[in-house]
Write a protein that holds these residues in place. Sequence first.
Motif, PDB file in Angstrom:
ATOM      1  N   PRO A  29      21.430  -3.017   6.269  1.00 54.59           N
ATOM      2  CA  PRO A  29      20.078  -2.465   6.218  1.00 54.59           C
ATOM      3  C   PRO A  29      20.090  -0.942   6.278  1.00 54.59           C
ATOM      4  O   PRO A  29      20.983  -0.326   6.857  1.00 54.59           O
ATOM      5  N   SER A  30      19.065  -0.357   5.667  1.00 51.93           N
ATOM      6  CA  SER A  30      18.939   1.099   5.648  1.00 51.93           C
ATOM      7  C   SER A  30      17.461   1.457   5.757  1.00 51.93           C
ATOM      8  O   SER A  30      16.585   0.619   5.544  1.00 51.93           O
ATOM      9  N   PRO A  31      17.151   2.716   6.075  1.00 49.91           N
ATOM     10  CA  PRO A  31      15.743   3.116   6.184  1.00 49.91           C
ATOM     11  C   PRO A  31      15.033   3.085   4.834  1.00 49.91           C
ATOM     12  O   PRO A  31      15.633   3.419   3.795  1.00 49.91           O
ATOM     13  N   GLY A  32      13.778   2.694   4.829  1.00 46.15           N
ATOM     14  CA  GLY A  32      12.968   2.828   3.624  1.00 46.15           C
ATOM     15  C   GLY A  32      12.679   4.298   3.355  1.00 46.15           C
ATOM     16  O   GLY A  32      12.612   5.117   4.291  1.00 46.15           O
ATOM     17  N   SER A  33      12.497   4.660   2.118  1.00 46.68           N
ATOM     18  CA  SER A  33      12.283   6.057   1.774  1.00 46.68           C
ATOM     19  C   SER A  33      10.953   6.549   2.342  1.00 46.68           C
ATOM     20  O   SER A  33       9.980   5.798   2.398  1.00 46.68           O
ATOM     21  N   PRO A  34      10.879   7.837   2.759  1.00 51.86           N
ATOM     22  CA  PRO A  34       9.641   8.378   3.315  1.00 51.86           C
ATOM     23  C   PRO A  34       8.618   8.757   2.256  1.00 51.86           C
ATOM     24  O   PRO A  34       7.531   9.239   2.588  1.00 51.86           O
ATOM     25  N   GLY A  35       8.913   8.542   0.990  1.00 48.61           N
ATOM     26  CA  GLY A  35       7.997   8.803  -0.108  1.00 48.61           C
ATOM     27  C   GLY A  35       8.425   8.010  -1.317  1.00 48.61           C
ATOM     28  O   GLY A  35       9.556   7.524  -1.401  1.00 48.61           O
ATOM     29  N   LEU A  36       7.508   7.866  -2.284  1.00 45.91           N
ATOM     30  CA  LEU A  36       7.801   7.082  -3.487  1.00 45.91           C
ATOM     31  C   LEU A  36       8.222   7.943  -4.665  1.00 45.91           C
ATOM     32  O   LEU A  36       8.417   7.436  -5.765  1.00 45.91           O
ATOM     33  N   GLY A  37       8.343   9.260  -4.450  1.00 47.83           N
ATOM     34  CA  GLY A  37       8.809  10.135  -5.509  1.00 47.83           C
ATOM     35  C   GLY A  37       7.792  10.426  -6.584  1.00 47.83           C
ATOM     36  O   GLY A  37       8.166  10.741  -7.725  1.00 47.83           O
ATOM     37  N   ASP A  38       6.504  10.317  -6.254  1.00 46.98           N
ATOM     38  CA  ASP A  38       5.466  10.648  -7.230  1.00 46.98           C
ATOM     39  C   ASP A  38       5.683  12.081  -7.721  1.00 46.98           C
ATOM     40  O   ASP A  38       5.930  12.987  -6.921  1.00 46.98           O
ATOM     41  N   PRO A  39       5.591  12.323  -9.041  1.00 50.31           N
ATOM     42  CA  PRO A  39       5.874  13.668  -9.553  1.00 50.31           C
ATOM     43  C   PRO A  39       4.979  14.767  -8.985  1.00 50.31           C
ATOM     44  O   PRO A  39       5.400  15.927  -8.926  1.00 50.31           O
ATOM     45  N   ILE A  40       3.758  14.455  -8.606  1.00 51.12           N
ATOM     46  CA  ILE A  40       2.875  15.469  -8.022  1.00 51.12           C
ATOM     47  C   ILE A  40       2.945  15.440  -6.503  1.00 51.12           C
ATOM     48  O   ILE A  40       3.001  16.487  -5.849  1.00 51.12           O
ATOM     49  N   TYR A  41       2.950  14.245  -5.917  1.00 48.42           N
ATOM     50  CA  TYR A  41       3.023  14.096  -4.464  1.00 48.42           C
ATOM     51  C   TYR A  41       4.247  13.239  -4.117  1.00 48.42           C
ATOM     52  O   TYR A  41       4.131  12.041  -3.861  1.00 48.42           O
ATOM     53  N   THR A  77       9.014  -7.154   2.508  1.00 44.42           N
ATOM     54  CA  THR A  77      10.082  -6.164   2.406  1.00 44.42           C
ATOM     55  C   THR A  77      10.715  -6.213   1.022  1.00 44.42           C
ATOM     56  O   THR A  77      10.898  -7.279   0.436  1.00 44.42           O
ATOM     57  N   THR A  78      11.055  -5.056   0.499  1.00 45.03           N
ATOM     58  CA  THR A  78      11.691  -4.965  -0.818  1.00 45.03           C
ATOM     59  C   THR A  78      13.153  -4.543  -0.715  1.00 45.03           C
ATOM     60  O   THR A  78      13.819  -4.343  -1.731  1.00 45.03           O
ATOM     61  N   GLN A  79      13.652  -4.400   0.508  1.00 48.99           N
ATOM     62  CA  GLN A  79      15.066  -4.116   0.762  1.00 48.99           C
ATOM     63  C   GLN A  79      15.358  -4.518   2.193  1.00 48.99           C
ATOM     64  O   GLN A  79      14.441  -4.798   2.979  1.00 48.99           O
ATOM     65  N   ASP A  80      16.627  -4.578   2.555  1.00 52.49           N
ATOM     66  CA  ASP A  80      16.996  -4.767   3.953  1.00 52.49           C
ATOM     67  C   ASP A  80      16.684  -3.476   4.692  1.00 52.49           C
ATOM     68  O   ASP A  80      17.212  -2.403   4.349  1.00 52.49           O
ATOM     69  N   LEU A  81      15.827  -3.558   5.708  1.00 55.49           N
ATOM     70  CA  LEU A  81      15.297  -2.366   6.359  1.00 55.49           C
ATOM     71  C   LEU A  81      15.781  -2.222   7.799  1.00 55.49           C
ATOM     72  O   LEU A  81      15.657  -3.150   8.603  1.00 55.49           O
ATOM     73  N   SER A  82      16.294  -1.041   8.108  1.00 57.00           N
ATOM     74  CA  SER A  82      16.579  -0.698   9.505  1.00 57.00           C
ATOM     75  C   SER A  82      15.398   0.026  10.127  1.00 57.00           C
ATOM     76  O   SER A  82      15.163  -0.074  11.338  1.00 57.00           O
ATOM     77  N   GLN A  83      14.637   0.747   9.315  1.00 49.01           N
ATOM     78  CA  GLN A  83      13.400   1.372   9.744  1.00 49.01           C
ATOM     79  C   GLN A  83      12.537   1.628   8.514  1.00 49.01           C
ATOM     80  O   GLN A  83      13.016   1.533   7.381  1.00 49.01           O
ATOM     81  N   PHE A  84      11.255   1.953   8.738  1.00 46.50           N
ATOM     82  CA  PHE A  84      10.356   2.226   7.617  1.00 46.50           C
ATOM     83  C   PHE A  84       9.266   3.185   8.084  1.00 46.50           C
ATOM     84  O   PHE A  84       9.038   3.360   9.285  1.00 46.50           O
ATOM     85  N   ASN A  85       8.618   3.802   7.121  1.00 45.44           N
ATOM     86  CA  ASN A  85       7.558   4.765   7.418  1.00 45.44           C
ATOM     87  C   ASN A  85       6.191   4.188   7.104  1.00 45.44           C
ATOM     88  O   ASN A  85       6.041   3.362   6.192  1.00 45.44           O
ATOM     89  N   LEU A  86       5.200   4.657   7.836  1.00 41.32           N
ATOM     90  CA  LEU A  86       3.794   4.404   7.559  1.00 41.32           C
ATOM     91  C   LEU A  86       3.088   5.752   7.479  1.00 41.32           C
ATOM     92  O   LEU A  86       3.537   6.734   8.082  1.00 41.32           O
ATOM     93  N   ASP A  87       1.977   5.810   6.752  1.00 44.19           N
ATOM     94  CA  ASP A  87       1.220   7.044   6.611  1.00 44.19           C
ATOM     95  C   ASP A  87       0.029   7.017   7.568  1.00 44.19           C
ATOM     96  O   ASP A  87      -0.844   6.155   7.452  1.00 44.19           O
TER      97      ASP A  87
END
Length: 499
Positions: A29-41, A77-87
Amino acid sequence: MRKHTIFGTGTVIAGLVTALLASPANADPSPGSPGLGDPIYPNAGNGGYDVQHYDIRLSYEPSTDELFGRTTIQATTTQDLSQFNLDFALKVTSVSVDGNQAAFRVDREDKTELIVTPHRPLQKGRSISVVVEYADIPSQVLVDGIQVWHRTETGGLSVGQPRAAETWYVSNDHPSDKATYKVSVVVPDGTTALSNGILTGREQEFPGWTRWTWEANEPMASYLPFIALGDFEFNQGRTMGGLPYYTAYDKSLREVLPVAKKNIELTPEITGFLATKFGPYPFGSIGGVATTGFGFAIENQTRSVYGTQFWTEPNPDMVVAHEQAHQWFGDSVSVATWPHMWLNEGFATYAEWLWSEETGQGTADELADAFYAKYPADDQFWNLVLHPGTELFDKAVYERGAMTLHALRTEVGDEVFFQILKGHHAEQRGGNATTEEFIQHAEEVSGRQLDALFTTWLSTPAKPPVGPNGTAVTTAVRPPAFAVMVELHEHLVAHGHGR
């Protein structure tokens, strides 16, 4: 008021879903990304999970602007998660994952990133339930330096774009992760609590306090839910073949209240007209809210919310047409990423032109030529590329976006053009779309190669050699509605839906 009173008696039994936390021994498991990589945000939203449903339970004291809340997120979940972010931007008191208390912290740099470490790693493909409890005074909290919770004379509200969720519910805040919603709010008797969808409950919670419950069962992007709390004239009924119809008017609107009522009550008529152009209305309820505390308007799903800016305009029905068009394009069909914003605002602006024509003001032809002629070739207006876009609320996104649609209409003819619009919504209803998908659909329906047209109007930083009607326009046409349109767009762009 004691905090435990806000949530009622529906407590989740922690042990029922503990098994979902188990992860195979060989998982990494690994952390989920803190953003989705949107080109503007790029930091908008979070990776590692997909939300299906939000259950938001709140208690609000209008005299102090205190908000207590509990958001329950049902996700996969879309991956094995060790941690994840919420907004989220308010003060959090506890977080649990599937009934087990989870560790949490706020990112030191981005104060809207809530980082959650579950009791055990989460396996990919599992359904999870995340519960976050919180308490704060939302009007004292900024998101990206912007005030998104607006204090009014009798309460408060949260509306805005692209981010508004952070001051009242915990989310995966990007339009690509749509979900259904249930919003349940306890307020003092005499205070109205408004949100999206259908009113499914309104009963006294305990002496002096009433719980309002709203449910939105169609998928909704995270910036489109709203909350408005205060002293409203609240009306409910049926319209358009039986759809639940809700309107609400903040009593502090005072002298502009009659104008707000007159124009918002046009919502069923305007929506019915737009349905002849875009296809059937996509949602299970309809209405509008007029309030104070902010100046812009925004297309909150099923129930657009209007500030104070437009009710002194000559033709405020145009802003109702604009926001109702978003119910199709922006709400039902949302952008896949923010650079496709012209698909929202260009379509909504074009709906104003259609409504102008329907009501005997300027025709769409006249308005397209007038806007084209408004800006000389050396005006910086033409420098902004709409695809891929870099700005959300520049006036070119609205006006050049609408001119692009009129150029398409001129190219393919009325019958095919409206087939394109109806078909695009029908194919993408409830989901997210890109500019490429719209262009491909337009080519399939029309049977024409349209690359040159869209490249000229969307992707070339120069004034097209001919106008959207296919002819050169050297002098500005001024139909009666033109001045109204210009003023409305100046206000829409200046306030940028709150950002």
